[in-house]
Every structure is written in C-alpha cells, then in structure tokens.
Design a protein around this motif. Structure first.
Motif, short mmCIF file in Angstrom:
data_model
loop_
_atom_site.label_atom_id
_atom_site.label_comp_id
_atom_site.label_asym_id
_atom_site.label_seq_id
_atom_site.Cartn_x
_atom_site.Cartn_y
_atom_site.Cartn_z
N UNK A 1 0.82 -1.21 0.00
CA UNK A 1 0.00 0.00 0.00
C UNK A 1 0.86 1.26 0.00
N UNK A 2 1.97 1.20 0.72
CA UNK A 2 2.90 2.33 0.74
C UNK A 2 3.41 2.64 -0.65
N UNK A 3 3.70 1.60 -1.42
CA UNK A 3 4.17 1.79 -2.79
C UNK A 3 3.10 2.45 -3.66
N UNK A 4 1.87 1.97 -3.50
CA UNK A 4 0.77 2.57 -4.27
C UNK A 4 0.58 4.04 -3.93
N UNK A 5 0.63 4.35 -2.64
CA UNK A 5 0.47 5.74 -2.20
C UNK A 5 1.62 6.60 -2.74
N UNK A 6 2.83 6.06 -2.72
CA UNK A 6 3.98 6.80 -3.24
C UNK A 6 3.82 7.08 -4.73
N UNK A 7 3.33 6.10 -5.46
CA UNK A 7 3.12 6.30 -6.90
C UNK A 7 2.09 7.39 -7.15
N UNK A 8 1.02 7.38 -6.35
CA UNK A 8 -0.02 8.40 -6.49
C UNK A 8 0.52 9.78 -6.14
N UNK A 9 1.32 9.85 -5.09
CA UNK A 9 1.89 11.13 -4.66
C UNK A 9 2.87 11.66 -5.70
N UNK A 10 3.61 10.76 -6.32
CA UNK A 10 4.56 11.15 -7.35
C UNK A 10 3.82 11.73 -8.56
N UNK A 11 2.73 11.09 -8.92
CA UNK A 11 1.91 11.58 -10.03
C UNK A 11 1.35 12.95 -9.71
N UNK A 12 0.96 13.15 -8.46
CA UNK A 12 0.44 14.45 -8.02
C UNK A 12 1.51 15.53 -8.17
N UNK A 13 2.72 15.24 -7.71
CA UNK A 13 3.82 16.20 -7.82
C UNK A 13 4.14 16.52 -9.26
N UNK A 14 4.13 15.49 -10.09
CA UNK A 14 4.41 15.67 -11.51
C UNK A 14 3.36 16.60 -12.14
N UNK A 15 2.10 16.35 -11.80
CA UNK A 15 1.01 17.16 -12.34
C UNK A 15 1.15 18.62 -11.89
#
Lengths: 106, 106
Positions: free
Chosen positions: A75-89
């Motif tokens: 779950x931590x990995x999934x959250x990190x991926x989502x947060x990374x996408x947010x930062x990128x956006x």
DNA sequence: CAACATATATTGCCGATCAATCTATCCGCA
DNA sequence: TGCGGATAGATTGATCGGCAATATATGTTG
C-alpha cells in the motif's frame, strides 16, 4: 503529504533501511536540500507505520549500535506512486503557466 | 512551501486575480484536486503579502460585490520558479526510483 | 582524548492547512 | 415570491507535520 514524508517513502523503494540510512538517502535524493532531523524522521516513521504505508521489519545490532529496519508496504508503494503523479502534475501545471509567461518578454 | 500556497502563486502568474477567482483557478490548475478553503486562502494571501511575494493591487466593486485584487511581485515570480524546480527535482528523483523498481517484476 | 560520525529517542513549539461558521449580494428556478 | 446556489470576503479553533533542541551511547579519527 509533505516533502520529508514523501522522501522517506521514496528512500524505502529500493529495500529496507534503518533510520540513519534513511536520513543519508533522503539527503542524497534531494541533492542535499533536505536534511532530516531525528524528530521529523521518527515521528514520520511512527505515523507511516500507523497508516500501514511502512512496516517495521527487524532490529539488528551492528558493532554495538542498534539498527531498526523499516520497509515499504504494498500500500505504501501505491500511495507513493499516487503522490509522485500528483507532484508531476503540479510541477507540470506551474511550468505550463511559466512558459506561457516568458515568451512575452521577448 | 505547501501545495495550496504554491497553487496560489501559480494562479497569479497570468495576471492579477481576486480571492474567489484564485479559488476557481486553483481548482482548475489541480484538476479539481485542491479546493481552497477561505481560511487557507486569506491566511496564505496575508502571509505572501507580508513576505513580498504577492501585492494587493486594487479593490473593485462589481455588481455590489467587493473584489480585492492580488498580483504576483517580481520576487514572487522568482520564488515560484525556484519552487517549481524543486517539485520537478523531487518528482524526478521518485520516478527514477520507481522505474528502477518496476523492471524487476518482468 | 577530543571531536566527529553513527544511531535512536523525546520534548516543546510553531506554521500552514482544515473545518466550520458568518455576512452579504446576485441569479435562476419553481 | 421565495429558496437555493454561486459569488465574494472574513474569522475562529483545532489539528497535523516539521523544526529545534536535547539526550544517550558507541565507534572512528586526528
């Protein structure tokens, strides 16, 4: 999620690390910009464990010094991926605005 | 700098805006993710004005409703550019780690 | 033997955001 | 005519996360 917390998760992507190892890796990941203080790190780890994003995997003793290892959960990995996408956006949106501004100066 | 504050600065890059206009623009900039609350916005504006990153340019009354306009200062623009570079670096570092992780799954 | 790096931990404070609430006007719809 | 929703600004209290400071202890280096 704030920058120090984000960097803690990022540091754990390439395998379990202990607290001090995370501090070193975060400094490297951020090009020396973010130097995690103990209060920030251990509070963040406790919080992330409580949220199920990180787990405490084992304790070692190396040369008389305690090492407490933490690992990223699925779950931590999934959250990190989502947060990374947010930062990128976020960065992308700001860059688009700045690009639209600069040509006016020519 | 936190996300709401960053988005307020970003919203002001294409010209002066009033409070409610900033709220609308921030929602758009973030693809609907960030809905600025009044407490967040006005505190952020006061803070940014005190820091010299934003200035209060004028007040209008349109259809009986007050409009208080804010504008990005030269220094505000420089800070926004620096913050954008920071976000880009942060997202890039995390993406590099995630890319290094995924190929192992093949 | 002093200073520094390693390593974990706690405490108190503060800044930024959030949640909730308030006032007020204008517009569309029933 | 009146009600809700959008527009517009403002305040208050709570919460959360990070920062600063400090503490303990061992190993390494000069």
């Amino acid at each position: 999620m704030r920058e120090p917390t984000f960097l803690v998760l990022t540091a754990l992507t390439d395998g379990p690390k202990h607290g001090y190892g995370i501090i070193r890796d975060v400094a490297e990941l951020s090009d020396g910009r973010v130097k995690l203080l103990p209060g920030t790190l251990y509070a963040a780890l406790d919080r992330l464990v409580a949220q199920g994003l990180v787990e405490h995997v084992r304790d070692d003793v190396i040369d008389g010094r305690m090492r407490r290892y933490y690992s990223l959960t699925g779950n931590g990995l999934r959250v990190l991926q989502a947060e990374t996408a947010r930062l990128r956006q976020l960065a992308g949106a700001a860059e688009a605005r700045l690009r639209a501004l600069k040509p006016r100066l020519t």
